[in-house]
Design a protein around this motif. Structure first.
Motif, PDB file in Angstrom:
ATOM      1  N   TYR A  24      -3.347  -2.060   1.176  1.00 53.57           N
ATOM      2  CA  TYR A  24      -2.085  -1.766   0.484  1.00 53.57           C
ATOM      3  C   TYR A  24      -0.939  -2.535   1.136  1.00 53.57           C
ATOM      4  O   TYR A  24      -0.109  -3.144   0.454  1.00 53.57           O
ATOM      5  CB  TYR A  24      -1.801  -0.264   0.512  1.00 53.57           C
ATOM      6  CG  TYR A  24      -0.521   0.110  -0.212  1.00 53.57           C
ATOM      7  CD1 TYR A  24      -0.513   0.312  -1.590  1.00 53.57           C
ATOM      8  CD2 TYR A  24       0.685   0.252   0.480  1.00 53.57           C
ATOM      9  CE1 TYR A  24       0.650   0.648  -2.257  1.00 53.57           C
ATOM     10  CE2 TYR A  24       1.854   0.586  -0.182  1.00 53.57           C
ATOM     11  CZ  TYR A  24       1.827   0.779  -1.546  1.00 53.57           C
ATOM     12  OH  TYR A  24       2.992   1.094  -2.202  1.00 53.57           O
TER      13      TYR A  24
ATOM     14  N   MET B  42      -2.806   0.064  -6.514  1.00 58.23           N
ATOM     15  CA  MET B  42      -2.031  -1.153  -6.264  1.00 58.23           C
ATOM     16  C   MET B  42      -2.886  -2.399  -6.504  1.00 58.23           C
ATOM     17  O   MET B  42      -2.508  -3.320  -7.204  1.00 58.23           O
ATOM     18  CB  MET B  42      -1.527  -1.160  -4.813  1.00 58.23           C
ATOM     19  CG  MET B  42      -0.638  -2.350  -4.462  1.00 58.23           C
ATOM     20  SD  MET B  42       0.911  -2.260  -5.345  1.00 58.23           S
ATOM     21  CE  MET B  42       1.716  -3.709  -4.769  1.00 58.23           C
ATOM     22  N   ASN B  43      -4.094  -2.413  -5.930  1.00 58.09           N
ATOM     23  CA  ASN B  43      -4.975  -3.559  -6.083  1.00 58.09           C
ATOM     24  C   ASN B  43      -5.405  -3.738  -7.537  1.00 58.09           C
ATOM     25  O   ASN B  43      -5.478  -4.840  -8.046  1.00 58.09           O
ATOM     26  CB  ASN B  43      -6.225  -3.390  -5.209  1.00 58.09           C
ATOM     27  CG  ASN B  43      -5.875  -3.382  -3.742  1.00 58.09           C
ATOM     28  OD1 ASN B  43      -4.751  -3.725  -3.396  1.00 58.09           O
ATOM     29  ND2 ASN B  43      -6.810  -3.014  -2.890  1.00 58.09           N
TER      30      ASN B  43
END
Length: 596
Positions: A284, A1-2
């Motif tokens: 997250y 995600m990052n």
């Protein structure tokens, strides 16, 4: 995600894959045949070369266009080209911060041109293409592109000389793609028909209805009951509180939105939901909550584009997000400028104090985009209207920080005590928000370490200056690299219980995102030590009463972050007892903090 988010940040302002219009409208390129070698023609030619990808040509265009603007300040066409060229600087910049800054500056200039002359074809053409190629998530400018392309379509159908057939075809294609981007499927069919007729050598039919939305009163009420007193109270407690307040507010809004469908209620509910990410220790969730809220807010404004209330909510939400990760300052800027414009046009009414706060927030958006001159100019306009004392002092403090300059060459021959005193002052101004001071602080303390390699103070301030380098980094990777190095050096360099150095390190720990660095407990330990030293009357080593009050103020929030509510409450009671000029009391009250 990052990793996905960081990758998105790298691609800001990257040209779309669709075919670009390589020239300004032909009718505007035919500028006075005898003027071929003039600065004006040269500037436009450089601009066109810049559009094709020649970076050096962009700088040459800007230099010539700025000179022309000085000679011909009322020539809106020159200003339009300058706006477009400035946006091209953003396209070519390597720093994401610079990309955002130059794109915003270019759009601001193009907007001012069209505000003065809305029928100027070249300005519409340039702004439409700049807006079309900016990422919607960060700039919210696809609607501007639709407005400009729609204007050009209508203008062409009245006078085919304003664009060539190829340019008109490209405008139609871009208009269709822009409408798809904003899910305006119902408006696409007529444009597709025009494109088919053009390709079939037929003449496009005249527009029966403008694609541009008609002028409407943006101060009109939104459907639904809106926010109640209880809803406001819940929202403000969540905004200024911690995990418990956010949880309580989310529980309230989960039910409230079911019985109150006003868009503003949905917007505030989204804002509260995103606060779960603000306080989360899970990266997250931190990113996920913010991005989910951003997209939903954008959708609400897409459906209510003239609502000043919704724009203000989104703007302030955007402004609170860490710019290095989310790049929402440009969105905030656009929303604030829209509301200010509606106030000036008397289409939106707002109380005087709230309007002053709006302008102050607009200045903060400029500051985040490194548009310091615009920020200072905006804050000056507030001071001329005699704002409330608290805001006036806030503005003066901001002006003092951003305008701060210190000559450092004379320090090379200064004695150690004088050198350290000046270097500490420069570091403090850097920590408060002056980027130039932060850069100078790093240089000064690096020299101090070279001259006095065993000095605890020099090594600690050098490490703190590295942390400032991380604070002002333009890319997340750079921020993490510098901050991690700074934290390592801070741990190694501070070997005593010197309250000044613990104060320095404690504030750095406090400022770091807990989800990434997990330094809240370390911040509490350092600041508790500083507090104890001050209260027991031991050697303060540079800790002033103002420093002590700041320690109490920040400890309250740190305890709250760790769910140590009793300690937070006791610390705030101590703060109120010591805060004789009511500075922090007023601050806590404005933040909705309740002290039992």
């Amino acid at each position: 995600m990052n990793r996905k988010l960081l990758q998105k940040n790298k691609t800001l302002l990257r040209p779309k894959k669709s075919k670009e219009i390589k020239q300004a409208p032909e009718s505007k390129r035919k500028l006075n045949g005898g003027e071929k070698e003039s600065s004006r023609v040269q500037a436009i030619n450089f601009h066109q070369d810049g559009i094709k990808g020649e970076k050096a040509a962009v700088n040459k265009a800007i230099q010539l266009l700025k000179e022309l603007v000085k000679k011909h300040p009322n020539d809106q066409e020159i200003k339009a080209y300058l706006g477009s060229a400035t946006a091209l600087l953003g396209r070519d910049a390597t720093s994401v911060t610079d990309k955002m800054k130059y794109a915003s500056e270019g759009l601001k200039l193009l907007d001012s041109v069209i505000e003065k002359d809305s029928s100027l074809i070249v300005a519409r053409f340039l702004r439409g293409n700049v807006s079309y190629r900016l990422p919607e998530l960060y700039f919210q400018r696809t609607s501007t592109a639709i407005e400009d392309f729609s204007f050009l379509v209508e203008a062409y159908e009245k006078d085919e000389k304003v664009l060539s057939d190829a340019e008109y075809e490209e405008v139609l294609k871009n208009l269709i793609e822009a409408m798809k981007r904003l899910n305006q499927q119902e408006k696409i069919s007529p444009i597709v028909e025009k494109l088919k007729k053009l390709k079939g050598n037929g003449k496009p039919a005249g527009l029966n209805k403008s694609i541009v939305e008609g002028d409407e009163d943006v101060s009109s009420d939104l459907a639904g009951e809106g926010m109640t007193e209880e809803a406001w109270e819940m929202y403000e407690k969540a905004l200024y509180g911690g995990v418990a307040q956010v949880k309580h507010a989310n529980e309230f809004f989960d039910t409230f939105v079911l019985t109150n469908t006003a868009p503003e209620v949905q917007m505030y509910a989204l804002d509260v939901q995103s606060m779960k990410g603000r306080d989360s220790l899970n990266t997250y969730e931190m990113f996920g909550a913010a991005i989910k809220a951003m997209k939903a807010m954008d959708e609400l404004i897409l459906n209510n584009p003239t609502s000043c209330e919704l724009r203000l909510i989104r703007a302030r939400h955007s402004l609170r997000l860490p710019e290095i990760f989310f790049r929402r300052a440009a969105t905030a800027l656009k929303d604030f400028e829209f509301v200010v414009d509606q106030v000036k046009r008397k289409k939106y009414s707002i109380e005087k104090e709230k309007y002053h706060q709006l302008l102050y927030d607009l200045g903060i958006a400029y500051e985040k985009l490194d548009m310091v001159k615009e920020a200072l100019k905006t804050w000056d306009s507030i001071l001329r209207e005699k704002p409330r004392s608290a805001l006036r002092e806030q503005i003066k403090e901001k002006q003092k920080i951003l305008s701060y300059q210190k000559e450092t060459r004379t320090l090379l021959i200064a004695k150690k005590d004088q050198y350290y005193k000046a270097a500490k002052e420069i570091h403090k101004m850097g920590a408060l928000g002056n980027k130039d001071a932060a850069e100078k602080s790093l240089v000064l303390w690096q020299k101090a370490v070279e001259d006095f390699p065993e000095c605890e103070i020099a090594n600690s301030y050098y490490a703190a200056s590295l942390a400032l380098k991380g604070k002002y980094a333009s890319e997340p990777q750079e921020m993490f690299k510098e901050t991690i190095q700074a934290l390592k050096l801070l741990k190694e360099s501070i070997k005593s219980d010197n309250p000044e150095l613990l104060f320095l390190r404690g504030l750095i720990y406090d400022a770091l995102p807990e989800g990434f660095f997990h330094t809240t407990d370390k911040a509490i330990k350092d600041l508790q030590s500083v507090r104890s030293s001050y209260e027991t009357g031991t050697e303060h080593s540079g800790i002033t009463k103002d420093d002590y009050l700041l320690v109490l103020y920040r400890l309250g929030f740190l305890y709250e972050r760790m769910s140590l509510l009793d300690q937070a409450n006791r610390t705030r009671k101590k703060l109120i007892e010591e805060d004789t000029d009511l500075r922090y009391q007023n601050k806590l009250a404005s933040q909705g903090v309740e002290i039992g």
